[in-house]
Design a protein around this motif. Structure first.
Motif, mmCIF file in Angstrom:
data_model
loop_
_atom_site.group_PDB
_atom_site.id
_atom_site.type_symbol
_atom_site.label_atom_id
_atom_site.label_comp_id
_atom_site.label_asym_id
_atom_site.label_seq_id
_atom_site.Cartn_x
_atom_site.Cartn_y
_atom_site.Cartn_z
ATOM 1 N N MET A 37 -5.374 7.104 -4.257
ATOM 2 C CA MET A 37 -4.414 7.156 -3.166
ATOM 3 C C MET A 37 -5.091 6.934 -1.810
ATOM 4 O O MET A 37 -4.589 6.187 -0.953
ATOM 5 C CB MET A 37 -3.685 8.498 -3.169
ATOM 6 C CG MET A 37 -2.535 8.588 -2.176
ATOM 7 S SD MET A 37 -1.659 10.170 -2.269
ATOM 8 C CE MET A 37 -2.822 11.254 -1.431
ATOM 9 N N ARG A 65 0.735 3.810 -3.115
ATOM 10 C CA ARG A 65 0.242 5.166 -2.886
ATOM 11 C C ARG A 65 1.223 6.230 -3.358
ATOM 12 O O ARG A 65 0.834 7.369 -3.660
ATOM 13 C CB ARG A 65 -0.085 5.375 -1.403
ATOM 14 C CG ARG A 65 -1.384 4.735 -0.973
ATOM 15 C CD ARG A 65 -1.763 5.102 0.451
ATOM 16 N NE ARG A 65 -0.855 4.518 1.429
ATOM 17 C CZ ARG A 65 -0.922 4.738 2.741
ATOM 18 N NH1 ARG A 65 -1.840 5.564 3.223
ATOM 19 N NH2 ARG A 65 -0.084 4.152 3.565
ATOM 20 N N CYS A 97 0.826 -1.210 0.000
ATOM 21 C CA CYS A 97 0.000 0.000 0.000
ATOM 22 C C CYS A 97 0.861 1.261 0.000
ATOM 23 O O CYS A 97 0.548 2.246 -0.686
ATOM 24 C CB CYS A 97 -0.945 0.001 1.197
ATOM 25 S SG CYS A 97 -2.294 -1.197 1.080
#
Length: 418
Positions: free
Chosen positions: A115, A91, A87
């Protein structure tokens, strides 16, 4: 580990993995706050529209509601350290792309939604990991440290973000946000040990959508967790003052400087409340105080209707923030302890979505009410509504606790899972 409530919060920093989680969180929060300021400046500078600027700011929060429900189950299907790492890396991509000069605003907004959505499984994985990293009473202390650090970082971020954006450019600030995700990922990768993925309840994997539905049903059919979710969702009633700080200051005839002071009152109370609650309240007594403190958090807001001066108002808002943070922190801890480890990811995600959704609905309702009755009256009504909802949640939590004490086996399982 003993249950002495006067034990120092700093004990959690003796745990290497917690230090990694804490550092990674601070890096991410600092980057996110910088990005929020940068986006506001970027969008308003290109459109001259307050609506566009406010909409971009809202997009830094709202997709998390959807992400918490739809994506948090990922934290229960894969190794949680790897979920957090993936993640963070993913992002960084939309954060960096948003810095491209001349990118159409709809594309910027779409990248922002991606995001924020990717943050949901990260939050779920971290929340599911933390009880294993911090056993016993250390868990509550860890939550308090994270709460205090996050609120402090947000205050500093808002205070310095504008200076940094002015010193560089919004695009450069967004690149720094992307770099913060990558740096946080490195800290997670090096600081957390690799744990196997959770075993499914029935010993075999199931579909993502089935897991999502089962997670919601699992919470809805558990009286303890249902009561706790109700208590955490109504926290929105107590954050309405922060949303109405500007019109409230105008109602009192105060200037722009007062708005910043009023907005800082609740986070300041949150820091103090987290420290006092864990420092001085014995661990064995905290769960029983959740409902009482939740009700008490609304009482200071009842006096805002009298429109006291700036200092008194700040004290009232700080008291409410102090009490609401204490009950929210313990409600979250009790919720996680009552949830089996194998499904904690999706359960934490659903609960987090409820908190965000509750805040969004309450802020919108508070704004509409303020247009009709005035900000001071709207804050008072929000406090009163919070007291009513908290009372209902407290009664449900008390009844669920009575039922739990009548079933010793449930207590044993909860402690093992915590």
């Amino acid at each position: 580990m003993g249950e002495d409530g006067t034990a120092r919060l700093t004990q959690v920093f003796r745990v290497r993995e917690f230090r990694a989680i804490w550092v990674a969180d601070l890096i991410s929060v600092a980057g996110d706050q910088l990005a929020r300021v940068a986006l506001a400046v970027l969008v308003y500078g290109r459109t001259g529209s307050a609506t566009w600027a406010a909409g971009a700011y809202a997009l830094t929060f709202l997709p998390a509601v959807l992400g918490g429900v739809l994506l948090s189950g990922v934290a229960d299907r894969f190794r949680r350290r790897e979920v957090m790492l993936a993640c963070d890396v993913l992002r960084a991509v939309p954060a960096g792309l948003m810095a491209v000069p001349g990118l159409p605003l709809p594309v910027v907004c779409a990248l922002l939604v991606v995001m924020v959505l990717l943050g949901a499984p990260h939050t779920a994985a971290r929340g599911a990991l933390l009880p294993g990293v911090l056993p016993g009473d250390l868990y509550e202390r860890g939550l308090a440290v994270i709460q205090m650090s996050t609120q402090t970082a947000q205050l500093v971020g808002f205070a310095t973000g504008g200076l940094l954006v002015a010193a560089f450019t919004p695009g450069t600030a967004l690149l720094l946000d992307a770099a913060s995700f990558l740096l946080a990922g490195v800290v997670v990768r090096l600081g957390l040990r690799d744990r196997p993925r959770p075993e499914p309840a029935d010993g075999r994997g199931r579909g993502h959508w089935r897991d999502m539905v089962d997670g919601i049903v699992d919470i809805a059919t558990d009286r303890r967790r249902r009561a706790l979710v109700a208590l955490v969702c109504m926290i929105g009633c107590y954050v309405v003052p922060e949303a109405l700080a500007a019109p409230y200051a105008a109602e009192l005839g105060l200037g722009g400087a007062a708005v910043g002071l009023l907005m800082a009152a609740d986070p300041l109370g949150s820091v103090v409340g987290a420290w006092l609650f864990v420092r001085f309240v014995p661990a064995r007594r905290r769960p029983g105080l959740v409902g009482i403190i939740a009700v008490a958090a609304g009482i200071p807001l009842l006096f805002v209707g009298l429109r006291p001066g700036l200092v008194v108002t700040m004290v009232l808002w700080s008291l409410s923030g102090m009490l609401s943070t204490a009950y929210l922190m313990q409600a979250q801890a009790s919720f996680v302890r009552a949830t089996p480890e194998r499904i904690r990811g999706r359960a934490v995600g659903v609960a987090a979505s409820g908190i965000i959704a509750g805040q969004g609905v309450a802020m919108l309702g508070g704004g509409l009410l303020a247009d009709l009755t005035g900000p001071a009256a709207a804050i008072t009504v929000s406090g009163a509504l919070g007291i009513v909802l908290a009372t209902a949640g407290a009664v449900a939590w008390y009844r669920a606790g009575t039922e739990r004490r009548a079933q010793p086996s449930v207590t044993v399982v909860s402690r093992q899972n915590g």
